[in-house]
Write an enzyme that holds these catalytic residues in place. Structure first.
Site, PDB file in Angstrom:
ATOM      1  N   LYS A 191       0.856  -1.193   0.000  1.00 46.68           N
ATOM      2  CA  LYS A 191       0.000   0.000   0.000  1.00 46.68           C
ATOM      3  C   LYS A 191       0.891   1.242   0.000  1.00 46.68           C
ATOM      4  CE  LYS A 191      -1.798   2.957   2.723  1.00 46.68           C
ATOM      5  NZ  LYS A 191      -1.809   4.166   1.888  1.00 46.68           N
ATOM      6  N   GLY A 244       6.980   4.922   8.213  1.00 45.18           N
ATOM      7  CA  GLY A 244       6.125   6.100   8.312  1.00 45.18           C
ATOM      8  C   GLY A 244       6.327   6.777   9.644  1.00 45.18           C
ATOM      9  N   SER A 245       5.302   7.489  10.088  1.00 46.40           N
ATOM     10  CA  SER A 245       5.421   8.295  11.302  1.00 46.40           C
ATOM     11  C   SER A 245       5.381   7.416  12.557  1.00 46.40           C
ATOM     12  CB  SER A 245       4.268   9.301  11.355  1.00 46.40           C
ATOM     13  OG  SER A 245       3.045   8.607  11.425  1.00 46.40           O
ATOM     14  N   THR A 246       5.950   7.932  13.624  1.00 44.33           N
ATOM     15  CA  THR A 246       5.936   7.209  14.894  1.00 44.33           C
ATOM     16  C   THR A 246       4.497   7.032  15.389  1.00 44.33           C
ATOM     17  OG1 THR A 246       8.160   7.849  15.492  1.00 44.33           O
ATOM     18  CG2 THR A 246       6.666   7.394  17.316  1.00 44.33           C
ATOM     19  N   GLU A 247       3.681   8.048  15.174  1.00 45.10           N
ATOM     20  CA  GLU A 247       2.284   7.981  15.646  1.00 45.10           C
ATOM     21  C   GLU A 247       1.546   6.798  15.010  1.00 45.10           C
ATOM     22  OE1 GLU A 247       0.204  11.416  14.340  1.00 45.10           O
ATOM     23  OE2 GLU A 247      -1.640  10.887  15.396  1.00 45.10           O
ATOM     24  N   VAL A 248       1.637   6.695  13.681  1.00 41.77           N
ATOM     25  CA  VAL A 248       0.945   5.589  12.999  1.00 41.77           C
ATOM     26  C   VAL A 248       1.646   4.265  13.305  1.00 41.77           C
ATOM     27  CG1 VAL A 248       0.293   4.649  10.742  1.00 41.77           C
ATOM     28  CG2 VAL A 248      -0.010   7.076  11.202  1.00 41.77           C
ATOM     29  N   GLY A 249       2.980   4.281  13.415  1.00 41.59           N
ATOM     30  CA  GLY A 249       3.724   3.062  13.748  1.00 41.59           C
ATOM     31  C   GLY A 249       3.285   2.491  15.086  1.00 41.59           C
ATOM     32  N   GLU A 266       9.827   1.245  10.752  1.00 41.24           N
ATOM     33  CA  GLU A 266      10.859   2.268  10.519  1.00 41.24           C
ATOM     34  C   GLU A 266      10.165   3.609  10.655  1.00 41.24           C
ATOM     35  OE1 GLU A 266      13.860   1.441  10.247  1.00 41.24           O
ATOM     36  OE2 GLU A 266      13.792  -0.637   9.592  1.00 41.24           O
ATOM     37  N   CYS A 300      13.760  10.693   6.861  1.00 35.81           N
ATOM     38  CA  CYS A 300      13.579  10.311   8.268  1.00 35.81           C
ATOM     39  C   CYS A 300      14.840  10.549   9.085  1.00 35.81           C
ATOM     40  CB  CYS A 300      13.134   8.861   8.361  1.00 35.81           C
ATOM     41  SG  CYS A 300      14.193   7.775   7.413  1.00 35.81           S
ATOM     42  N   GLU A 398       9.536  16.166  15.059  1.00 32.36           N
ATOM     43  CA  GLU A 398      10.033  15.964  13.696  1.00 32.36           C
ATOM     44  C   GLU A 398       9.287  16.893  12.747  1.00 32.36           C
ATOM     45  OE1 GLU A 398       9.037  12.244  11.677  1.00 32.36           O
ATOM     46  OE2 GLU A 398      11.093  12.215  10.937  1.00 32.36           O
TER      47      GLU A 398
END
Ligand code: NAP
Ligand code: MG
Length: 496
Positions: A191, A244-249, A266, A300, A398
């Protein structure tokens, strides 16, 4: 249509790839795709939902189990990946133009870091396909007299991999996931980010042309909260590989944890750049500029916190401001451009908001206030000086844009403490020719990668990933093979 536009149109695919079929979303909904240099729509792709993801995963699952793929000798997988690398290069110029149109990055970057590095990664991982191995083990089982035991392990593919990627290096991030996954014999549902799906779709088409069995690589376009979430939750997806972002990770990691599904993450960074006083200020300034401004700061590992020894602080900062002021901001297609647009209107607003926060927090803005083109999503390279080291959002959050905060230091232990004072731990760089300082700082910095006298250098043979909130797991090299396979132990007893 000019030559570039027609080359770009040749490469354009605007349907999802499931098996060997190009499909609309089952709902019929679409997502517009923009050229960030103009703000104008250049394509529409399907807005895939859970139903489309289910179709893609079932297709991938069948392909994974089909003899055409699961009985294929490793050397044949290697050949397919090498063929895909050749096709990537043969179609390189059209792919690079498409990437620059969709993402905004400099055409030179698209050529070098999407197509060029993409082919390099495919070839590197092709080599691993024939080198995956287990081990033989001696056992101490309590067997009756006359019987002996032995065991061996094999690394076997995990099954269907769900790969979810961001928009900053659309083609390369796709290849970072699919190349090791396919080298190991998995099937993939990829995706891409909703902002930048176009080169991933073309990659799927080239994989079919290379001869991968249909269904081994599927590309589902759609939004993270619908298509992405459905992929993460799907019971027939055996592993999630996310960048992707830490929030979504964090969200994805928690869903995978509940479902006992392996996941590699990552995530984001706030990477420090530390310049010692033995450096030539001009070289250090150039290095610091490249660390933060490469790919418009949408990296990143971008070096977004700069610590310069007090003795050369003024010299480095004045040269850095000159470099930033001299950068031409414009379309990534124009030869004279040093920095293209940010990826989207939404991201532009976020980066502008963070620049405003730097001003409100009282840092001195050394450059970056000059005008930018009216249309498109442009910001100028921006450097803040914060010599008093006041707490500020720009030091903790970030930005993912060309925005740097610089501070002086005098004491090495103090600068290490400052550099490590972050929830992130993705990258760091040290600029010095002193061996003792390079070795001691690289040992003390909490980062998945520490560079010395360089920054943002990645190699397919070098493990890549983060400490702390920058992620879980490592990509590339042998670590990637471990990550896309699982161990199977075979234990046997036999008559002596
Ligand atoms: P993002 O918002 O986290 O999105 C990344 C991907 O996840 C996109 O495909 C996104 O879909 C999808 N997604 C969003 N919500 C989801 C959900 N609930 N479930 C499943 N998938 C979901 O990140 P971004 O803004 O695109 O990318 C920038 C970030 O990536 C930065 O923080 C950067 O540091 C990080 N990054 C890390 C690395 C690394 O290797 N460590 C490399 C590059 C970038 P949509 O596109 O539809 O939102
Ligand atoms: Mg997003």
């Amino acid at each position: 249509m000019d030559t570039q536009a027609s080359e770009c149109a040749t490469a354009l695919r605007d349907k999802m790839l499931i098996g060997s079929e190009w499909r609309e979303a089952q709902s019929g909904a679409t997502i517009p795709v923009f050229d960030p240099a103009t703000g104008k729509a250049i394509a529409c792709v399907p807005d895939g939902s859970a139903a489309d993801v289910d179709h893609a995963v079932e297709t991938a699952w069948r392909a994974f189990r089909s003899p055409a793929w699961c009985a294929m000798p490793p050397a044949a997988r290697e050949r397919l990946l090498l063929r895909l690398a050749d096709l990537l290069e043969a179609n390189g110029e059209a792919l690079a133009l498409l990437e620059t149109r969709n993402n905004g990055k400099l055409l030179a970057y698209s050529r070098m870091f999407e197509v060029g590095a993409g082919a390099q990664w495919l070839r590197y991982m092709a080599g691993w396909a024939t080198k995956i191995s287990g081990s033989t083990l001696d056992l101490s089982l309590p067997l009756p007299p006359g019987r002996r035991a032995s065991a061996f392990t094999r690394r076997v593919p995990v099954g269907v991999v769900g790969a979810i990627i961001p928009w900053n290096f659309p083609l390369l991030m796709a290849i970072w996931k699919i190349a090791p996954a396919l080298a190991c014999g998995n099937a993939v549902v990829l995706k891409p980010a909703e902002e930048t799906p176009l080169t991933a779709l073309r990659l799927g088409e080239l994989a079919l042309e290379a001869g991968f069995p249909p269904g081994v690589l599927n590309v589902v376009t759609g939004r993270g909260e619908s298509a992405g979430a459905a992929l993460v939750a799907h019971p027939k997806v055996s592993k999630i590989a996310f960048t992707g972002s830490t929030e979504v990770g964090r969200l994805i990691g928690s869903v995978c944890g509940r479902n006992l599904k392996p996941v590699s993450l990552e995530l984001g960074g706030k990477s420090p750049v530390i310049v010692l006083d033995d450096c030539d200020p001009a070289i250090a300034a150039q290095g610091a500029a490249e660390a933060i401004f490469f790919n418009h700061g949408q990296v990143c590992t971008a070096g977004s916190r700069l610590y310069v020894h007090q003795g050369i602080y003024d010299a480095v900062l004045s040269r850095l401001a000159e470099i930033a002021d001299g950068m031409v901001v414009g379309s990534g297609l124009a030869a004279q451009t040093h920095m293209g647009p940010l990826v989207s209107q939404r991201h532009l607003q976020r980066v502008r908001g963070l620049i405003d926060s730097g001003i409100e927090d009282g840092a001195e803005r050394l450059c970056g206030a000059a005008a930018v083109p009216d249309e498109g999503y442009f910001v100028r390279p921006t450097v803040f000086a914060n010599p008093d080291r006041r707490p500020m959002t720009l030091l903790t959050e970030e930005v993912f844009g060309p925005v740097l905060v610089a501070m002086p230091f005098t004491d090495l232990a103090d600068v290490v403490a400052q550099a490590n004072n972050s929830v992130y731990g993705l990258g760091a760089s040290v600029w010095t020719n002193r061996l003792d300082a390079a070795m001691n700082l690289s040992a003390s910095l909490e980062a998945g990668t520490v560079w010395v006298n360089t920054h943002n250098m990645v190699d397919p043979n070098l493990p890549f990933g983060g400490f702390k909130d920058s992620g879980i797991g490592r990509e590339h090299g042998a670590a990637a093979i471990d990550s896309y396979t699982t161990a199977k132990a075979v234990c046997l007893t036999y008559a002596q």
